[in-house]
Design a protein around this motif. Structure first.
Motif, mmCIF file in Angstrom:
data_model
loop_
_atom_site.group_PDB
_atom_site.id
_atom_site.type_symbol
_atom_site.label_atom_id
_atom_site.label_comp_id
_atom_site.label_asym_id
_atom_site.label_seq_id
_atom_site.Cartn_x
_atom_site.Cartn_y
_atom_site.Cartn_z
ATOM 1 N N GLU A 121 1.052 -1.254 -0.119
ATOM 2 C CA GLU A 121 0.012 0.144 0.171
ATOM 3 C C GLU A 121 0.889 1.353 0.014
ATOM 4 N N ARG A 122 0.563 2.403 -0.884
ATOM 5 C CA ARG A 122 1.390 3.422 -1.093
ATOM 6 C C ARG A 122 0.720 4.606 -0.030
ATOM 7 N N ALA A 123 1.826 5.067 0.861
ATOM 8 C CA ALA A 123 1.239 6.298 1.494
ATOM 9 C C ALA A 123 1.282 7.582 0.747
ATOM 10 N N LEU A 124 0.222 8.078 0.312
ATOM 11 C CA LEU A 124 0.086 9.033 -0.737
ATOM 12 C C LEU A 124 0.052 10.357 -0.223
ATOM 13 N N LEU A 125 -0.305 10.727 1.154
ATOM 14 C CA LEU A 125 -0.771 12.177 1.736
ATOM 15 C C LEU A 125 0.431 12.901 1.599
ATOM 16 N N LEU A 126 1.632 12.314 2.263
ATOM 17 C CA LEU A 126 2.799 13.194 2.529
ATOM 18 C C LEU A 126 3.428 13.736 1.012
ATOM 19 N N PRO A 127 3.631 12.738 0.301
ATOM 20 C CA PRO A 127 4.190 12.993 -1.144
ATOM 21 C C PRO A 127 3.185 14.125 -2.022
ATOM 22 N N LEU A 130 17.143 22.678 5.079
ATOM 23 C CA LEU A 130 16.467 22.748 6.262
ATOM 24 C C LEU A 130 15.054 22.225 6.200
ATOM 25 N N THR A 131 14.665 22.169 4.761
ATOM 26 C CA THR A 131 13.264 21.227 4.833
ATOM 27 C C THR A 131 13.598 19.660 4.736
ATOM 28 N N ALA A 132 14.505 19.120 4.608
ATOM 29 C CA ALA A 132 14.934 17.793 4.479
ATOM 30 C C ALA A 132 15.045 17.477 6.122
ATOM 31 N N TRP A 133 15.872 18.327 6.892
ATOM 32 C CA TRP A 133 15.759 18.029 8.299
ATOM 33 C C TRP A 133 14.501 18.155 9.021
ATOM 34 N N LEU A 134 13.558 19.160 8.587
ATOM 35 C CA LEU A 134 12.118 18.933 9.278
ATOM 36 C C LEU A 134 11.442 17.929 8.703
ATOM 37 N N LEU A 135 11.662 17.562 7.456
ATOM 38 C CA LEU A 135 10.913 16.163 7.085
ATOM 39 C C LEU A 135 11.576 14.973 7.908
ATOM 40 N N ARG A 136 12.814 14.940 7.896
ATOM 41 C CA ARG A 136 13.211 13.490 8.897
ATOM 42 C C ARG A 136 12.855 13.515 10.243
ATOM 43 N N PHE A 137 12.835 14.659 10.915
ATOM 44 C CA PHE A 137 12.680 14.652 12.286
ATOM 45 C C PHE A 137 11.291 15.006 12.528
ATOM 46 N N SER A 138 10.433 15.378 11.663
ATOM 47 C CA SER A 138 9.028 15.674 12.056
ATOM 48 C C SER A 138 7.995 14.659 11.431
ATOM 49 N N PHE A 139 8.214 14.311 10.355
ATOM 50 C CA PHE A 139 7.568 13.250 9.669
ATOM 51 C C PHE A 139 8.121 11.873 9.264
ATOM 52 N N ALA A 140 9.343 11.826 9.661
ATOM 53 C CA ALA A 140 9.983 10.702 9.429
ATOM 54 C C ALA A 140 9.730 9.884 7.991
ATOM 55 N N ALA A 185 19.167 15.815 -0.100
ATOM 56 C CA ALA A 185 19.534 16.502 1.233
ATOM 57 C C ALA A 185 19.202 15.268 2.418
ATOM 58 N N LEU A 186 18.080 14.558 2.163
ATOM 59 C CA LEU A 186 17.573 13.712 3.379
ATOM 60 C C LEU A 186 18.776 12.798 3.646
ATOM 61 N N GLY A 187 19.762 12.427 2.848
ATOM 62 C CA GLY A 187 20.807 11.707 2.940
ATOM 63 C C GLY A 187 21.966 12.189 4.085
ATOM 64 N N PHE A 188 21.772 13.515 4.270
ATOM 65 C CA PHE A 188 22.527 14.183 5.404
ATOM 66 C C PHE A 188 22.175 13.905 6.875
ATOM 67 N N PHE A 189 20.494 13.501 6.793
ATOM 68 C CA PHE A 189 20.314 13.127 8.094
ATOM 69 C C PHE A 189 19.722 11.614 7.955
ATOM 70 N N PRO A 190 20.361 10.547 8.396
ATOM 71 C CA PRO A 190 20.158 9.585 8.504
ATOM 72 C C PRO A 190 19.147 9.083 9.475
ATOM 73 N N GLU A 191 18.356 8.065 9.261
ATOM 74 C CA GLU A 191 17.074 7.580 10.255
ATOM 75 C C GLU A 191 17.764 7.290 11.635
#
Length: 655
Positions: free
Chosen positions: A471-477, A520-530, A649-655
C-alpha cells in the motif's frame, strides 16, 4: 504460448526496474543529438513563399528621385525634435502627418514597473485606402527610440516620407496606419492593446481613430544619426513575445524583396557574416532558440504577434552603399505584396527555426528533440511509481528463514487451470526410524517462493514477492509536491514587484535561501514526519511526472524554452537519496549549481550584462508584455529542482 508466458513473467521481474535510468539517459542523449543534426541539409530545407497572392518583387517601385529630397527635408525636421518635450514633439509629428492629408490621433499611456512609471505618448495617422472599405489595415511603424535607446532619426523621417508618398497612390485595397510610438516596447504594446480593446483605460488611453482588422505590421529601425548614414545589410528581426513567431511567408517575402529585387543582403540573429557553414547555421539556430526561450520583446513588431498580426522589424546594419531610398523601395514593395492579400497569412509555418535567411527547419523535424527530453521525466516517474509499490527487501536476506512449500498441482479443465486437491494419506504411528531427525529439516532455504501463473492454457513460475504490491502512503508526497509549486509563487511575486534599487539584494538573499532551504526542509521532514523510502520515492515520482507533462505541453507552444528547461533539469531524473555524506554532498553540489538563480547569474556573467538589468527587464515584461517565462521558471523548473534537492538532502540526516 510459451512466448506469452515468458512476457508475463518478464513484466513482473524486478530486474526490469533497472532499465528506466538507461532508457532515460538514452532519450536525453538522442534529444540533444537530434538538435545538433538539424543544420545539416538532410534535415533542413530552403525557404519558399506559400501564399501565391503575395507575388514578392513583382511590381515596379517608384519611391526614388524627387522623394529623396522630401525624405531629407523630413529628416531635418526630425533632427530638431529630440530637445523638445514629449507633447511638443508629438504635436510637431502630428502636424507633419496632417500636411499629408491624413487622419491623426495621439495616445498617452502609463505602465507601473516595480517602483517606476513608464509614461509616454504615441502618435499615429490613418490613410484610408481608396479601394478599401475600412475592414483591413496594414501598420508601418517607426519607434522614436529603438531597442538600443537611440533616436530613430531616419526611420521616423522615412515613415513620414512614405506616408506622403502612399497618399498619392489609388491602388491601396487596405487602410495603412503609420505609427510612431514613444519607444520600441511599451509604446507598441499600449497601442495594439488599445486597438483590440485589451487595455486598462485607467492607465492606457483608448484610441480615437481605428481601422479594420490588422493584416500585418512592418517596423523600420534606421537610426543613422541626424544627417543619415549608408548601410550594408538589413537585419530582419522576427521574434515575438513569449516565443511566438510571425508567419514564415512574411519573413520570406521581406528577404525575397530585399535580396532579390533590391540587392540588399539580409541577415538575422545578429549574425553579420554568414557563409552558410554548419557551425554558422548551428550558431544562428541556437541564437534564435535563446531569443525565443527568453520570450522578451526584440522590437516594435513583437507586441503585434500575440494578436495574430504577423510583424517584423527591418534594421539597417553595417557600412555600405545602400541608402534610405533602397529601404523605402523595399518597404513599398513589401506593402504592395501585403496589399494583395485576401485573407490572413496562414498557408506557411508559424513554428520554425531559421538557420539563415534562406534556410529553415519545420516543427515536424525539430519537435521530437524537446519531446524526447520531456519523455525521459515521464518514464522515470512511472518507474519510480512502480518501485514504490514493490515490497522493501529484508535487511539481511541470507538470515531469513523461508519455508519450502510444494507447488500446487494444476489441472487444465478446458478453459483454465484449476487446483487439484491432494490425495488422502493413511495415517500411521511413526516408527522409531521415522522419528529420527531428518537432516534436511529446520534448515534455511534461500530459494524464494514461487507461484504458478496460468494464462491461455500455459503456466509460468514467477517469484511470489514480485506479485505483491504494498500500500502506498500518498498523503505526505502529494502535500509536499503541491506545496513546492505554491512555494514558487513567492519568488515570482518578489522579483516582479520589488523596486529596482532592491532587486540585487533580493537576488542575493534568494540565492542564499535556495542553497540552504532544501537542507532545512529535509531536516524538518526527517525529524517531524520521518518519511519512509517509499514516500521519498513517491515525491520524486510526482515531481517528475508533473515536470514531464508541463514540458511536453510547453514544447508545442515554445519549443526553445521547453528544451532549455528540460536540459537543465536532466540530472533530476537520476538523483536519489544517498547513504553517506560524500555521495549526498556531491549530488547536492550539482543541484545547487543548477538552481534557477545560479543559472541566471552564470548566464548574465557569460552575456556580460548586469543581473539588475535582466531582472528589471523581466519585471517590465511581466507588467507590459504579459511575459510568462517567469511562470515557467518558478512554476515548473523550481518545484522540480526543489523536490529533487530535498530528496538528496535527506541523505545528510540518516534515520
Amino acid at each position: 504460448m510459451a512466448l506469452i508466458s515468458s512476457l508475463l513473467a518478464l513484466r513482473r521481474d524486478a530486474r526490469i526496474l533497472k532499465l528506466p535510468p538507461y532508457l532515460s539517459a538514452l532519450l536525453i542523449i538522442v534529444g540533444v543529438a537530434w538538435l545538433l543534426v538539424l543544420p545539416l541539409n538532410e534535415y533542413s530545407r530552403n525557404t519558399y513563399v506559400s501564399e501565391n497572392a503575395l507575388l514578392p518583387g513583382q511590381v515596379h517601385t517608384y519611391f526614388t528621385g524627387s522623394e529623396h529630397n522630401v525624405f531629407r527635408a523630413y529628416r531635418q525636421e526630425v533632427a530638431a525634435l529630440p530637445d523638445l518635450s514629449i507633447e511638443e514633439r508629438n504635436n510637431k509629428l502630428a502636424d507633419l502627418f496632417r500636411e499629408s492629408d491624413l487622419k491623426v490621433a495621439k495616445q498617452k499611456y502609463t505602465y507601473q514597473v516595480a517602483d517606476t512609471n513608464i509614461s509616454n505618448e504615441n502618435v499615429y495617422a490613418v490613410l484610408q485606402g481608396p479601394r478599401a472599405d475600412a475592414t483591413e489595415a496594414i501598420v508601418l511603424i517607426a519607434a522614436w527610440k529603438n531597442m538600443a535607446d537611440e533616436v530613430n532619426y531616419s526611420g521616423v523621417a522615412l515613415v513620414l516620407a512614405l506616408a506622403r508618398y502612399f497618399k498619392r497612390w489609388s491602388l491601396w485595397s487596405k487602410d495603412i496606419i503609420f505609427l510612431i510610438p514613444g519607444d520600441s516596447t511599451s509604446g507598441p504594446q499600449a497601442w495594439v492593446d488599445a486597438y483590440h480593446d485589451g487595455h486598462d483605460p485607467r492607465t492606457i488611453e483608448s484610441l480615437a481613430i481605428k481601422s479594420g482588422a490588422l493584416q500585418g505590421a512592418v517596423a523600420v529601425d534606421y537610426p543613422a544619426g541626424p544627417w543619415g548614414h549608408r548601410y550594408d545589410k538589413l537585419h530582419i528581426v522576427y521574434d515575438g513575445v513569449n516565443g511566438q513567431l510571425p508567419n514564415l511567408d512574411l519573413f520570406n517575402t521581406a528577404v525575397s524583396i530585399a535580396s532579390g529585387q533590391m540587392g540588399i543582403g539580409c541577415t538575422l540573429q545578429r549574425m553579420w557574416k554568414h557563409s552558410d557553414t554548419y557551425e554558422e547555421r548551428l550558431q544562428t539556430m541556437l541564437r534564435g532558440m535563446l531569443a525565443q526561450g527568453l520570450g522578451h520583446a526584440t522590437g516594435p513588431h513583437s507586441s503585434f504577434i500575440p494578436y495574430h498580426v504577423d510583424a517584423i522589424t527591418l534594421v539597417t546594419v553595417g557600412d555600405g552603399w545602400h541608402d534610405e531610398m533602397s529601404l523605402g523601395r523595399t518597404v513599398e514593395s513589401l506593402f504592395r505584396s501585403l496589399n494583395n492579400l485576401l485573407e490572413h497569412l496562414h498557408q506557411s509555418f508559424f513554428f520554425y527555426l531559421l538557420l539563415q535567411a534562406n534556410r529553415f527547419v519545420s516543427i515536424g523535424t525539430y519537435l521530437p528533440s524537446a519531446m524526447l527530453i520531456a519523455a525521459n521525466f515521464s518514464i522515470m516517474a512511472i518507474a519510480l511509481w512502480v518501485q514504490s509499490g514493490r515490497p522493501a527487501p529484508p535487511p539481511n536476506p541470507t538470515a531469513t528463514k523461508l519455508v519450502k512449500k510444494p507447488l500446487k498441482k494444476l489441472k487444465f479443465d478446458g478453459r483454465h487451470y484449476v487446483e487439484v486437491p491432494d490425495e488422502p494419506k493413511n495415517e500411521k504411528e511413526p516408527s522409531d526410524s521415522d522419528k529420527k531427525e531428518d537432516p534436511t529439516e529446520n534448515t534455511t532455504d534461500t530459494t524464494p517462493p514461487v507461484t504458478a501463473v496460468s494464462n491461455n492454457g500455459s503456466t509460468a513460475l514467477v517469484p511470489t514477492a514480485s506479485l505483491q504490491v504494498t500500500e502506498r502512503a500518498l498523503l505526505l508526497p502529494l502535500l509536499f509536491t503541491l506545496s513546492t509549486h505554491f512555494l514558487g509563487l513567492l519568488p515570482l511575486y518578489a522579483f516582479n514587484l520589488t523596486p529596482a534599487a532592491e532587486l540585487r539584494p533580493i537576488f542575493i538573499v534568494t540565492a542564499n535561501i535556495l542553497t540552504l532551504l532544501p537542507l532545512l526542509t529535509a531536516w524538518l521532514l526527517r525529524f517531524s514526519f520521518a518519511p519512509t523510502p517509499q514516500q521519498t520515492t513517491l515525491i520524486q515520482s510526482f515531481s517528475l511526472l508533473l515536470l514531464g507533462m508541463f514540458l511536453s505541453a510547453l514544447a508545442t507552444l515554445n519549443f526553445s524554452l521547453s528544451f532549455m528547461v528540460g536540459v537543465l533539469c536532466a540530472p533530476l531524473s537520476f538523483v536519489r537519496e544517498r547513504k553517506g555524506m560524500v555521495a549526498s554532498g556531491v549530488w547536492y553540489a550539482v543541484l545547487v549549481l543548477l538552481n534557477p538563480v545560479m543559472v541566471c547569474q552564470v548566464a548574465c556573467w557569460v552575456a556580460g550584462v548586469g543581473v539588475e538589468e535582466v531582472l528589471l527587464k523581466a519585471s517590465e515584461g511581466w507588467a507590459v508584455w504579459g511575459l510568462w517565462t517567469q511562470v515557467v521558471v518558478w512554476g515548473v523548473w523550481f518545484p522540480a529542482w526543489f523536490a529533487g534537492s530535498v530528496v538528496v538532502a535527506l541523505g545528510f540526516f540518516p534515520e
